[in-house]
Design a protein around this motif. Sequence first.
Motif, PDB file in Angstrom:
ATOM      1  N   ASN A  59       0.786  -1.307   0.012  1.00 14.45           N
ATOM      2  CA  ASN A  59      -0.108  -0.015   0.249  1.00 14.45           C
ATOM      3  C   ASN A  59       0.933   1.325   0.102  1.00 14.45           C
ATOM      4  OD1 ASN A  59      -2.041  -1.441   0.132  1.00 14.45           O
ATOM      5  ND2 ASN A  59      -2.440  -1.219   2.206  1.00 14.45           N
ATOM      6  N   CYS A  60       2.185   1.247   0.144  1.00 13.14           N
ATOM      7  CA  CYS A  60       2.966   2.617   0.204  1.00 13.14           C
ATOM      8  C   CYS A  60       3.188   2.905  -1.158  1.00 13.14           C
ATOM      9  CB  CYS A  60       4.246   2.006   0.844  1.00 13.14           C
ATOM     10  SG  CYS A  60       4.499   2.410   2.329  1.00 13.14           S
ATOM     11  N   PRO A  61       3.334   4.375  -1.260  1.00 10.16           N
ATOM     12  CA  PRO A  61       3.419   4.667  -2.502  1.00 10.16           C
ATOM     13  C   PRO A  61       5.124   4.595  -2.832  1.00 10.16           C
ATOM     14  CG  PRO A  61       3.175   6.581  -1.061  1.00 10.16           C
ATOM     15  CD  PRO A  61       2.738   5.274  -0.277  1.00 10.16           C
ATOM     16  N   LYS A  62       5.222   4.397  -4.168  1.00 11.37           N
ATOM     17  CA  LYS A  62       6.832   4.204  -4.531  1.00 11.37           C
ATOM     18  C   LYS A  62       7.361   5.239  -4.399  1.00 11.37           C
ATOM     19  CE  LYS A  62       7.883   3.281  -9.327  1.00 11.37           C
ATOM     20  NZ  LYS A  62       7.797   2.335 -10.075  1.00 11.37           N
ATOM     21  N   GLU A  63       8.664   5.323  -4.296  1.00  8.26           N
ATOM     22  CA  GLU A  63       9.343   6.603  -4.231  1.00  8.26           C
ATOM     23  C   GLU A  63       9.803   7.047  -5.698  1.00  8.26           C
ATOM     24  OE1 GLU A  63      12.044   7.636  -1.533  1.00  8.26           O
ATOM     25  OE2 GLU A  63      10.692   6.875  -0.137  1.00  8.26           O
ATOM     26  N   PRO A  64       9.640   8.389  -5.815  1.00  6.78           N
ATOM     27  CA  PRO A  64      10.024   8.644  -7.285  1.00  6.78           C
ATOM     28  C   PRO A  64      11.587   8.468  -7.385  1.00  6.78           C
ATOM     29  CG  PRO A  64       9.490  10.480  -6.117  1.00  6.78           C
ATOM     30  CD  PRO A  64       9.218   9.516  -5.245  1.00  6.78           C
ATOM     31  N   SER A  65      11.789   8.039  -8.764  1.00  5.95           N
ATOM     32  CA  SER A  65      13.288   8.115  -9.189  1.00  5.95           C
ATOM     33  C   SER A  65      13.721   9.413  -9.417  1.00  5.95           C
ATOM     34  CB  SER A  65      13.192   7.062 -10.429  1.00  5.95           C
ATOM     35  OG  SER A  65      12.720   7.612 -11.465  1.00  5.95           O
ATOM     36  N   ASN A  66      14.985   9.256  -9.674  1.00  4.30           N
ATOM     37  CA  ASN A  66      15.662  10.508  -9.957  1.00  4.30           C
ATOM     38  C   ASN A  66      15.160  11.257 -11.242  1.00  4.30           C
ATOM     39  OD1 ASN A  66      16.955  10.784  -7.649  1.00  4.30           O
ATOM     40  ND2 ASN A  66      19.089  10.153  -8.395  1.00  4.30           N
ATOM     41  N   ALA A  67      14.777  10.136 -12.232  1.00  8.17           N
ATOM     42  CA  ALA A  67      14.563  10.728 -13.433  1.00  8.17           C
ATOM     43  C   ALA A  67      13.243  11.272 -13.422  1.00  8.17           C
ATOM     44  CB  ALA A  67      14.376   9.531 -14.460  1.00  8.17           C
ATOM     45  N   ASP A  68      12.216  10.648 -12.602  1.00  7.01           N
ATOM     46  CA  ASP A  68      10.869  11.221 -12.377  1.00  7.01           C
ATOM     47  C   ASP A  68      11.056  12.729 -11.816  1.00  7.01           C
ATOM     48  OD1 ASP A  68       9.633   9.021 -13.451  1.00  7.01           O
ATOM     49  OD2 ASP A  68       9.433   8.063 -11.255  1.00  7.01           O
ATOM     50  N   ILE A  69      11.766  13.015 -10.867  1.00  3.63           N
ATOM     51  CA  ILE A  69      11.963  14.064 -10.215  1.00  3.63           C
ATOM     52  C   ILE A  69      12.491  15.123 -11.276  1.00  3.63           C
ATOM     53  CG2 ILE A  69      13.352  15.494  -8.517  1.00  3.63           C
ATOM     54  CD1 ILE A  69      13.271  13.064  -6.652  1.00  3.63           C
ATOM     55  N   VAL A  70      13.608  14.648 -11.995  1.00  3.97           N
ATOM     56  CA  VAL A  70      14.149  15.699 -13.042  1.00  3.97           C
ATOM     57  C   VAL A  70      13.077  16.123 -14.107  1.00  3.97           C
ATOM     58  CG1 VAL A  70      15.714  16.045 -14.965  1.00  3.97           C
ATOM     59  CG2 VAL A  70      16.307  14.885 -12.887  1.00  3.97           C
ATOM     60  N   THR A  71      12.237  14.976 -14.727  1.00 14.23           N
ATOM     61  CA  THR A  71      11.140  15.348 -15.618  1.00 14.23           C
ATOM     62  C   THR A  71      10.160  16.090 -14.900  1.00 14.23           C
ATOM     63  OG1 THR A  71      11.512  13.140 -16.449  1.00 14.23           O
ATOM     64  CG2 THR A  71       9.205  14.316 -16.958  1.00 14.23           C
ATOM     65  N   TYR A  72       9.886  15.939 -13.712  1.00 13.85           N
ATOM     66  CA  TYR A  72       8.766  16.877 -12.777  1.00 13.85           C
ATOM     67  C   TYR A  72       9.562  18.296 -12.935  1.00 13.85           C
ATOM     68  CZ  TYR A  72       5.974  18.716  -9.183  1.00 13.85           C
ATOM     69  OH  TYR A  72       5.010  19.548  -8.235  1.00 13.85           O
ATOM     70  N   LEU A  73      10.582  18.445 -12.171  1.00 14.72           N
ATOM     71  CA  LEU A  73      11.407  19.746 -12.123  1.00 14.72           C
ATOM     72  C   LEU A  73      11.318  20.507 -13.628  1.00 14.72           C
ATOM     73  CD1 LEU A  73      14.005  19.166  -9.787  1.00 14.72           C
ATOM     74  CD2 LEU A  73      11.984  20.295  -9.384  1.00 14.72           C
ATOM     75  N   LYS A  74      11.584  19.576 -14.791  1.00 15.59           N
ATOM     76  CA  LYS A  74      11.742  20.232 -16.066  1.00 15.59           C
ATOM     77  C   LYS A  74      10.477  20.977 -16.219  1.00 15.59           C
ATOM     78  CE  LYS A  74      13.633  19.417 -20.479  1.00 15.59           C
ATOM     79  NZ  LYS A  74      14.116  20.557 -21.028  1.00 15.59           N
ATOM     80  N   ARG A  75       9.367  20.142 -16.256  1.00  9.56           N
ATOM     81  CA  ARG A  75       7.982  20.888 -16.487  1.00  9.56           C
ATOM     82  C   ARG A  75       7.498  21.804 -15.644  1.00  9.56           C
ATOM     83  NH1 ARG A  75       3.685  16.116 -15.492  1.00  9.56           N
ATOM     84  NH2 ARG A  75       4.988  15.471 -14.023  1.00  9.56           N
ATOM     85  N   LYS A  76       8.057  21.862 -14.377  1.00  8.05           N
ATOM     86  CA  LYS A  76       7.819  23.094 -13.387  1.00  8.05           C
ATOM     87  C   LYS A  76       8.580  24.089 -13.956  1.00  8.05           C
ATOM     88  CE  LYS A  76       4.789  21.395 -10.910  1.00  8.05           C
ATOM     89  NZ  LYS A  76       3.497  21.786 -10.952  1.00  8.05           N
ATOM     90  N   ASP A  77       9.774  23.818 -14.444  1.00  2.00           N
ATOM     91  CA  ASP A  77      10.674  24.994 -15.045  1.00  2.00           C
ATOM     92  C   ASP A  77       9.983  25.498 -16.339  1.00  2.00           C
ATOM     93  OD1 ASP A  77      13.317  26.548 -15.187  1.00  2.00           O
ATOM     94  OD2 ASP A  77      13.643  25.290 -16.953  1.00  2.00           O
ATOM     95  N   ASP A  78       9.558  24.603 -17.374  1.00  2.00           N
ATOM     96  CA  ASP A  78       8.850  24.958 -18.418  1.00  2.00           C
ATOM     97  C   ASP A  78       7.707  25.936 -18.139  1.00  2.00           C
ATOM     98  OD1 ASP A  78      10.732  23.663 -19.934  1.00  2.00           O
ATOM     99  OD2 ASP A  78       9.451  21.938 -20.319  1.00  2.00           O
ATOM    100  N   ARG A  79       6.795  25.777 -17.295  1.00  2.00           N
ATOM    101  CA  ARG A  79       5.942  26.504 -16.680  1.00  2.00           C
ATOM    102  C   ARG A  79       6.172  27.890 -16.342  1.00  2.00           C
ATOM    103  NH1 ARG A  79       0.923  23.622 -13.724  1.00  2.00           N
ATOM    104  NH2 ARG A  79       0.150  25.311 -14.700  1.00  2.00           N
ATOM    105  N   ILE A  80       7.301  27.758 -15.501  1.00  2.00           N
ATOM    106  CA  ILE A  80       7.756  29.037 -14.754  1.00  2.00           C
ATOM    107  C   ILE A  80       8.388  29.779 -16.028  1.00  2.00           C
ATOM    108  CG2 ILE A  80       9.746  30.108 -13.727  1.00  2.00           C
ATOM    109  CD1 ILE A  80       9.310  27.976 -11.519  1.00  2.00           C
ATOM    110  N   CYS A  81       9.226  29.408 -16.904  1.00  2.00           N
ATOM    111  CA  CYS A  81       9.400  29.930 -18.187  1.00  2.00           C
ATOM    112  C   CYS A  81       8.353  30.682 -19.097  1.00  2.00           C
ATOM    113  CB  CYS A  81      10.195  29.177 -19.149  1.00  2.00           C
ATOM    114  SG  CYS A  81      11.783  28.997 -18.634  1.00  2.00           S
ATOM    115  N   LEU A  82       7.166  29.961 -19.131  1.00  2.00           N
ATOM    116  CA  LEU A  82       6.054  30.478 -19.902  1.00  2.00           C
ATOM    117  C   LEU A  82       5.166  31.547 -19.015  1.00  2.00           C
ATOM    118  CD1 LEU A  82       3.996  30.013 -22.184  1.00  2.00           C
ATOM    119  CD2 LEU A  82       2.719  28.446 -20.740  1.00  2.00           C
TER     120      LEU A  82
END
Length: 183
Positions: free
Chosen positions: A6-29
């Motif tokens: 039942n525990c959520p799985k920990e995001p991988s470094n690649a997931d965090i980088v992708t997530y941060l990239k999306r946030k960075d793109d939104r901030i740029c926009l």
Amino acid sequence: MATTSNCPKEPSNADIVTYLKRKDDRICLMDKKFEAIDKLEKKVEGVNGDLKKIWAYLHDIDKKTSERLRLIEEKTESVDFALAQAISKISSLEKQRDGLKIDLTYLQSQSMRNNLVCTNIPEALTENPDTTENKLREFMVDKIKITQDLVSQMSFERVHRMGSKVDGKNRNIVAKFTLYKEK
């Protein structure tokens, strides 16, 4: 330790980088949109300044137009007053002219009341006032049948022919008697 499903799985470094990239793109926009909003703000401020200048210009024109209209109204009132005075003066002059016409007519009739106009008395080619007077006296004796004594006693201030000479026509004779009674 056992793992639970039942525990959520920990995001991988690649997931965090992708997530941060999306946030960075939104901030740029969002940065681009903020820059656009800043540009629009500057344009609005420029338009606002232009509108203030136009408003000041229109206000100035309104003042000048109001002043010119006031001056025109004053001149119109002045012209109306002058016109009323001129009309009054013209009316007065017309009354005065009519009075003078009456006076002139009266004076003419008074100055002519001693005159007698005789027509159809033959005119010589060369006739002077003495000849004209003699012809008038002859006419009075021959045609009007006044006695020679009375005609000889009549005294004239002046006897003359009226108008300019026209060949073949006899001009009228105007005789101004010295005394009205003799007329």
